[in-house]
Motif scaffolding. Structure first.
Motif, PDB file in Angstrom:
ATOM      1  N   ARG A  82       0.784  -1.064   0.072  1.00  0.00           N
ATOM      2  CA  ARG A  82      -0.091   0.215  -0.253  1.00  0.00           C
ATOM      3  C   ARG A  82       0.649   1.003   0.251  1.00  0.00           C
ATOM      4  NH1 ARG A  82      -3.748  -2.130   4.558  1.00  0.00           N
ATOM      5  NH2 ARG A  82      -5.081  -3.123   4.207  1.00  0.00           N
ATOM      6  N   ASP A 109      -5.961  -4.698  -1.312  1.00  0.00           N
ATOM      7  CA  ASP A 109      -7.066  -4.066  -1.648  1.00  0.00           C
ATOM      8  C   ASP A 109      -8.257  -4.467  -1.533  1.00  0.00           C
ATOM      9  OD1 ASP A 109      -8.086  -1.268  -2.255  1.00  0.00           O
ATOM     10  OD2 ASP A 109      -8.533  -2.600  -4.227  1.00  0.00           O
ATOM     11  N   TYR A 110      -8.512  -5.346   0.203  1.00  0.00           N
ATOM     12  CA  TYR A 110      -9.687  -6.201   0.487  1.00  0.00           C
ATOM     13  C   TYR A 110     -10.486  -5.309   1.236  1.00  0.00           C
ATOM     14  CZ  TYR A 110     -12.144 -10.005   2.226  1.00  0.00           C
ATOM     15  OH  TYR A 110     -13.291 -11.186   2.470  1.00  0.00           O
ATOM     16  N   SER A 111     -11.692  -5.029   0.436  1.00  0.00           N
ATOM     17  CA  SER A 111     -12.787  -4.120   0.935  1.00  0.00           C
ATOM     18  C   SER A 111     -14.227  -4.917   1.809  1.00  0.00           C
ATOM     19  CB  SER A 111     -13.114  -3.809  -0.028  1.00  0.00           C
ATOM     20  OG  SER A 111     -13.991  -3.933  -1.867  1.00  0.00           O
ATOM     21  N   ALA A 112     -13.597  -6.240   1.989  1.00  0.00           N
ATOM     22  CA  ALA A 112     -15.395  -7.050   2.246  1.00  0.00           C
ATOM     23  C   ALA A 112     -15.636  -6.477   3.919  1.00  0.00           C
ATOM     24  CB  ALA A 112     -15.230  -8.114   2.041  1.00  0.00           C
ATOM     25  N   SER A 113     -13.786  -6.797   4.621  1.00  0.00           N
ATOM     26  CA  SER A 113     -13.834  -6.655   5.877  1.00  0.00           C
ATOM     27  C   SER A 113     -13.015  -6.254   6.401  1.00  0.00           C
ATOM     28  CB  SER A 113     -13.708  -7.681   6.715  1.00  0.00           C
ATOM     29  OG  SER A 113     -13.307  -8.090   7.918  1.00  0.00           O
ATOM     30  N   PRO A 114     -11.927  -4.734   7.552  1.00  0.00           N
ATOM     31  CA  PRO A 114     -11.525  -4.411   7.938  1.00  0.00           C
ATOM     32  C   PRO A 114     -10.475  -5.021   8.311  1.00  0.00           C
ATOM     33  CG  PRO A 114     -13.367  -3.387   9.043  1.00  0.00           C
ATOM     34  CD  PRO A 114     -13.874  -4.176   8.290  1.00  0.00           C
ATOM     35  N   ALA A 116      -8.609  -8.737   7.361  1.00  0.00           N
ATOM     36  CA  ALA A 116      -8.115  -9.402   6.424  1.00  0.00           C
ATOM     37  C   ALA A 116      -7.976 -10.588   6.569  1.00  0.00           C
ATOM     38  CB  ALA A 116      -7.040  -9.076   5.903  1.00  0.00           C
ATOM     39  N   HIS A 118     -10.586 -12.048   8.099  1.00  0.00           N
ATOM     40  CA  HIS A 118     -12.338 -12.554   6.704  1.00  0.00           C
ATOM     41  C   HIS A 118     -11.934 -13.390   5.367  1.00  0.00           C
ATOM     42  CE1 HIS A 118     -16.373 -11.295   4.993  1.00  0.00           C
ATOM     43  NE2 HIS A 118     -16.131 -11.605   6.258  1.00  0.00           N
ATOM     44  N   GLU A 126     -15.192 -13.463  -1.029  1.00  0.00           N
ATOM     45  CA  GLU A 126     -15.294 -12.491  -1.088  1.00  0.00           C
ATOM     46  C   GLU A 126     -14.430 -11.494  -1.272  1.00  0.00           C
ATOM     47  OE1 GLU A 126     -16.854 -10.940   2.162  1.00  0.00           O
ATOM     48  OE2 GLU A 126     -19.129 -11.935   2.437  1.00  0.00           O
ATOM     49  N   THR A 128     -12.340  -9.765  -4.208  1.00  0.00           N
ATOM     50  CA  THR A 128     -13.382  -8.571  -5.839  1.00  0.00           C
ATOM     51  C   THR A 128     -11.390  -8.323  -6.618  1.00  0.00           C
ATOM     52  OG1 THR A 128     -12.888  -6.570  -4.964  1.00  0.00           O
ATOM     53  CG2 THR A 128     -15.396  -8.455  -5.279  1.00  0.00           C
ATOM     54  N   ARG A 129     -10.719  -8.532  -5.764  1.00  0.00           N
ATOM     55  CA  ARG A 129      -9.287  -7.600  -6.997  1.00  0.00           C
ATOM     56  C   ARG A 129      -8.740  -7.934  -6.068  1.00  0.00           C
ATOM     57  NH1 ARG A 129     -12.941  -3.515  -5.843  1.00  0.00           N
ATOM     58  NH2 ARG A 129     -11.813  -2.258  -3.145  1.00  0.00           N
TER      59      ARG A 129
END
Length: 387
Positions: A82, A109-114, A116, A118, A126, A128-129
């Motif tokens: 990052r 760049d995981y957005s499904a949960s703060p 990781a 998860h 989940e 997505t990229r």
């Protein structure tokens, strides 16, 4: 044969001096992060070869990824990705480094949960990229270089879990058998056992008239039986190392598992042993598999008989005698490779079995195997028999 969809998009660069081709595989303007483990790639010159192939590129490094890569270490790499706006990851090492890099790619760049972690709790569903990645393999074992799966450990909770996503499948994998010459015998032995059990997890289930997959699997098993011991005895025999390396890749790139039932209970029980006791992954497979096969002889009967005849050449005696002999021969092969097959061999007395079962329960591993009939009670019998 069952219906299947097979897509194996990883480009394989196999053979001598293929690391020199790295520059052709990564976009010229990419900001690259090289990931590696304990530093052996520095000592054996592999990292120097990688840098030479990427001369003039924007390249950073992150080292220290452990065997059984940990969430805690990998999140430090995520911070680097990052902060430095990395847009290509290059794993240089064995399966643990490749697995860890897959997690880094997904978590950056995981957005499904703060949190990781998860990713592991949802088995990657989940994602997505992910940051694109490739790898330079230095240890043939896991097959992670050409599949979409990874196994990660979280030290803080004693968990070892897996995830899958097509988004973390390596774009390419460089496989030069020469770089395996300097590996210690323990790592070669573990790699052979790992690849052997990967093959059996997809082969020793029940027949579905998948002749091509069966014979591919049998070919891999026979190659590992023949060249596994030779890899220990002749560490710089290129042909032997090439066959072991390619067998390990082929054992888990999707090919032999397409259209056939799969087991994977040995791996699930083994993961808990690694997470709790720190054993090598292959060591846990060698402990669990023989006991599991004895426990599930009735359900695996037809394939065990096929395995006994086609892989071990066992034709004398009745069915039960041939099955027992094949299971015994499997355990003897692991022992021959220097990988013991009982808990006691690793100074474990079985007292942790209740805790292992509780972890299986916690992780939802209560109906394992190709028939989903390995309950916690069955798992307990397998662990007890492996003491």
């Amino acid at each position: 044969m069952q219906n299947f969809i097979l897509h194996t998009p990883t480009k394989i660069l196999f053979g001598k001096d293929q690391i020199a081709e790295l520059g052709q595989q990564i976009p010229a303007d990419a900001r690259i992060l090289i990931t590696y483990g304990g530093g052996s790639v520095k000592k054996n010159g592999v990292l120097d070869q990688v840098h030479a192939a990427l001369q003039g590129r924007s390249v950073s490094e992150f080292g220290g990824i452990e065997p059984n890569p940990t969430f805690e270490t990998l999140m430090k790499a995520v911070d680097v990705v990052r902060a430095e706006k990395i847009d290509f990851l290059l794993a240089v090492g064995g399966g643990s480094v490749v697995d860890g890099t897959k997690f880094i790619a997904a978590a950056a760049d995981y957005s499904a949960s703060p949190d990781a972690w998860h990713i592991m709790q949802t088995v990657g569903s989940e994602i997505t990229r992910a940051v694109p990645m490739g790898c330079v393999l230095t240890l043939p074992a896991t097959g992670s270089e050409s599949n979409s799966g990874a196994v990660i450990t979280r030290k803080s909770s004693g968990d070892k879990q897996h995830f899958f996503s097509p988004l973390v499948q390596p774009q390419f994998a460089v496989l030069d058998p020469q770089v395996t010459y300097s590996l210690p015998p323990r790592q070669i032995a573990n790699g052979v056992v790992d690849a052997f059990v990967h093959t059996l997890e997809q082969y020793l289930t029940y027949p579905v008239d998948a002749k091509v997959q069966d014979r591919f699997a049998e070919g891999l098993l026979l190659t590992l039986l023949e060249d596994g011991p030779r890899a220990l005895a002749e560490p710089e025999n290129y042909a032997v190392r090439a066959n072991v390396m390619w067998s390990a890749t082929m054992a888990l790139n999707g090919l032999i598992g397409a259209g056939v039932p799969q087991d994977w209970a040995t791996h699930m029980l083994g993961h808990e042993l690694t997470a709790m006791h720190g054993l090598d992954h292959a060591q846990t497979l060698a402990i669990v598999l023989p006991s599991l096969l004895r426990e599930k002889k009735a359900q695996k009967r037809d394939k065990l008989l096929q395995y006994a005849e086609r892989v071990w050449g066992l034709r004398d005696g009745d069915d039960d005698q041939r099955i027992d002999a094949a299971i015994a021969a499997t355990a003897e092969f692991f022992e021959k490779m220097g990988v013991p097959t009982r808990m006691a061999d690793y100074q474990l007395d079985g007292s942790s079995i209740p805790a292992l079962l509780e972890k299986l329960r916690e992780h939802g591993m209560t109906a394992l195997g190709e028939h989903q009939d390995i309950t916690l009670e069955v798992s307990e019998r397998i662990y007890q028999a492996a003491r």
